[in-house]
Scaffold this motif. Structure first.
Motif, PDB file in Angstrom:
ATOM      1  N   PHE A   1       5.214   9.233  -0.280  1.00 14.78           N
ATOM      2  CA  PHE A   1       5.038   7.913   0.450  1.00 14.78           C
ATOM      3  C   PHE A   1       4.216   8.276   1.696  1.00 14.78           C
ATOM      4  O   PHE A   1       3.380   7.228   1.900  1.00 14.78           O
TER       5      PHE A   1
ATOM      6  N   ALA B   1       0.917   5.602   2.338  1.00 11.14           N
ATOM      7  CA  ALA B   1       1.008   5.165   3.325  1.00 11.14           C
ATOM      8  C   ALA B   1      -0.126   5.215   4.488  1.00 11.14           C
ATOM      9  O   ALA B   1      -0.790   4.568   4.980  1.00 11.14           O
TER      10      ALA B   1
ATOM     11  N   PHE C   1       0.873  -1.546   4.553  1.00 10.19           N
ATOM     12  CA  PHE C   1       1.205  -0.955   3.199  1.00 10.19           C
ATOM     13  C   PHE C   1       2.897  -1.018   2.884  1.00 10.19           C
ATOM     14  O   PHE C   1       3.237  -1.068   1.970  1.00 10.19           O
TER      15      PHE C   1
ATOM     16  N   TYR D   1       5.066  -2.422   0.031  1.00  7.00           N
ATOM     17  CA  TYR D   1       5.863  -1.828  -0.706  1.00  7.00           C
ATOM     18  C   TYR D   1       7.123  -2.193  -0.670  1.00  7.00           C
ATOM     19  O   TYR D   1       7.769  -2.464  -1.849  1.00  7.00           O
TER      20      TYR D   1
ATOM     21  N   ALA E   1       0.303   0.222  -3.508  1.00  7.32           N
ATOM     22  CA  ALA E   1       1.773   0.031  -3.117  1.00  7.32           C
ATOM     23  C   ALA E   1       2.501  -0.400  -4.630  1.00  7.32           C
ATOM     24  O   ALA E   1       3.793   0.340  -4.501  1.00  7.32           O
TER      25      ALA E   1
ATOM     26  N   GLN F   1       3.275   3.239  -5.812  1.00  6.92           N
ATOM     27  CA  GLN F   1       4.279   3.842  -5.027  1.00  6.92           C
ATOM     28  C   GLN F   1       5.730   3.498  -5.366  1.00  6.92           C
ATOM     29  O   GLN F   1       6.638   4.264  -5.370  1.00  6.92           O
ATOM     30  N   ALA F   2       5.776   2.308  -5.573  1.00  9.14           N
ATOM     31  CA  ALA F   2       7.293   1.515  -5.702  1.00  9.14           C
ATOM     32  C   ALA F   2       7.507   2.226  -7.229  1.00  9.14           C
ATOM     33  O   ALA F   2       8.774   2.420  -7.302  1.00  9.14           O
TER      34      ALA F   2
ATOM     35  N   SER G   1       8.231   5.742  -6.897  1.00  6.92           N
ATOM     36  CA  SER G   1       9.559   6.322  -6.052  1.00  6.92           C
ATOM     37  C   SER G   1      10.807   6.016  -6.584  1.00  6.92           C
ATOM     38  O   SER G   1      11.796   6.601  -6.470  1.00  6.92           O
TER      39      SER G   1
ATOM     40  N   THR H   1      14.736   3.191  -1.118  1.00  3.71           N
ATOM     41  CA  THR H   1      13.853   2.691   0.165  1.00  3.71           C
ATOM     42  C   THR H   1      14.521   3.413   1.621  1.00  3.71           C
ATOM     43  O   THR H   1      13.552   3.608   2.349  1.00  3.71           O
TER      44      THR H   1
END
Ligand code: TRP
Length: 444
Positions: free
Chosen positions: A29, A33, A41, A45, A219, A222-223, A226, A259
């Motif tokens: 992250f 970012a 970002f 995200y 983004a 990354q989502a 993660s 998150t």
């Protein structure tokens, strides 16, 4: 032999949270970012996590729970005689790509843990500081491979012991510990001179960053990364869940927890990045240089560093097992291998693939398979930005279009009410359209 199952719903939730929270929240992250302008970002995200991530998470787990099989077998079972199962190979393939670099970075974390245990890292090395120490370490041939092999061995051992007990209990202790440490570190980081600059980097979006098409892919990637989405890790975990456990609350819980860890680690890292004059876009090494610099500034920082890298290594471990579990479950069914045989063979192959990743920071640093990207970045790019979104797209289309509406709602324990319909609309229309648009715009 009966298929394995979670002991309790809480056990499943902890395992899924353990899968989600990992190096992706802290290490990945912060550099993604940092490379993509910070605030804009973060916002994008968050939008993707809530609009795409959580609804898809629900769909993914429900496929596994309904089919009670691995990522390829689930499609074969629910849609026999169709080519749907082919999309399951995206998942198995990305598991190989992701764990082979994940184990290298997790090895770095173990190395740091070790040097906090010995006390070597309580103070920055006189020459070159932490930057020099880190650079000197990752460019070597054997040392990083040793730590990566150690990490992979731990991962394999947990997976072949059948997971449950060990990891369920470990997560119960270490997740709260990691959260507390991050909160304490956020306090220290915010008290550093120049921390405001870091906060405004993270929370004051520079809207012009949104004109950059690549920020959308990053983004989205990354989502997915993660939340452990699109690869079948959560599908496989869902397959060990009995039908009487309700899904929606669990999905929201997993998403929120994940998150929370990402935002907090941003609050830890960016103030420090600016206070120590580090370039926020310095890429994968970012946290391994900034964090030790913060620890050095705080009272009892050595202990904090020790606990932090312990918790980080554990978070990495609980994520890694979920990645290894995807091909392991597949090969166990396909070749009728034992759990031990499957996990050892798969893990060993991943370790060997990882050797190139590790050498990519040293003697092979001239090798850049995709654009300017080194070996780690290239593998990460293919897996996170291409394969995971494609895997997720397939799951959304499967639940939205292959299932009837009634089947889909029932699969995720929703009634035909407002919430159920909003979820169904998202999964059937919005999500596929968004993934396809982002995807096409990134390729063009
Ligand atoms: N989500 C984990 C992290 O943030 C990594 C991970 C575990 C993962 N399982 C996955 C990523 C499945 C993609 C797919 O560190």
């Amino acid at each position: 032999m009966a298929r394995e199952q979670w002991g309790t719903k809480l056990g499943f939730m902890l395992a899924a949270m353990g899968s989600a929270v990992g190096l992706g929240n802290i290490w990945r992250f912060s550099f993604v970012a940092g490379n993509n302008g910070g605030g804009a970002f973060l916002l994008l995200y968050l939008v993707f996590v809530f609009l795409i991530g959580i609804p898809l998470l629900l769909a993914e787990v429900s496929i596994g729970r309904k089919a009670k099989s691995d990522v390829i077998g689930s499609y074969q079972k629910l849609a026999p005689g169709t080519p749907w199962f082919l999309t399951g190979f995206f998942g198995v393939f990305s598991a190989f790509l992701i764990l082979s670099f994940y184990a290298v970075v997790a090895g770095w974390s173990l190395y740091y843990l070790f040097h906090y245990v010995t006390g070597d890292f309580f103070q920055a090395p006189a020459e070159g500081g932490y930057e020099g120490a880190f650079g000197g370490f990752i460019t070597q041939e054997w040392q990083p491979l040793f730590w990566s092999a150690l990490f992979m061995t731990m991962t394999i051992v947990i997976v072949f012991s059948g997971v449950k007990k060990g990891i369920e209990t470990a997560n119960k202790v270490f997740m709260p510990l990691l959260a507390l440490l991050l909160l304490a570190l956020a306090g220290v980081s915010l008290s550093l001179d120049g921390s405001m600059e870091g906060l405004s980097f993270l929370f004051q979006p520079d809207w012009s960053a949104l004109t950059q098409p690549s920020i959308y892919v990053q983004a989205l990637g990354q989502a997915f990364f993660s939340l452990s989405l699109g690869m079948g890790a959560l599908l496989t975990y869902g397959s060990y869940l009995s039908d009487d456990k309700r899904l929606p609350g669990a999905a929201v819980g997993i998403g929120l927890m994940d998150t929370f860890f990402a935002v907090i680690s941003g609050i830890v890292i960016f103030p420090a990045v600016f206070a120590f004059n580090i370039d926020p876009s310095s890429g994968p090494p970012l946290v391994f240089i900034t964090l030790p610099s913060i620890f050095e500034q705080m009272p009892l920082g050595g202990i904090a560093g020790l606990l932090f890298f312990f918790a980080l290594s554990l978070a990495a471990l609980s994520s890694a097992i979920s990645i290894l579990e995807v091909p392991t479950a597949y090969f166990m069914r396909l070749f009728r291998w034992s759990r031990t045989k499957a996990s050892v063979i798969v893990g060993a192959i991943m370790f060997f693939l990882g050797i190139s990743v590790s050498l990519g920071f040293g003697i092979w640093s001239g090798i850049t398979p995709i654009g300017e990207r080194n070996i780690l970045d290239s593998m990460d790019y293919i897996a996170s930005n291409i394969l995971l979104p494609l895997g997720g797209l397939s799951m959304a289309l499967f639940v939205g279009w292959y299932f009837t509406k009634a089947t889909a709602l029932k699969a995720v324990d929703f009634g035909d009410n407002v919430i159920g319909n909003v979820w169904y609309g998202l999964v059937k229309y919005l999500l596929p359209v968004m993934i396809i648009i982002i995807f096409i715009s990134s390729v063009l």
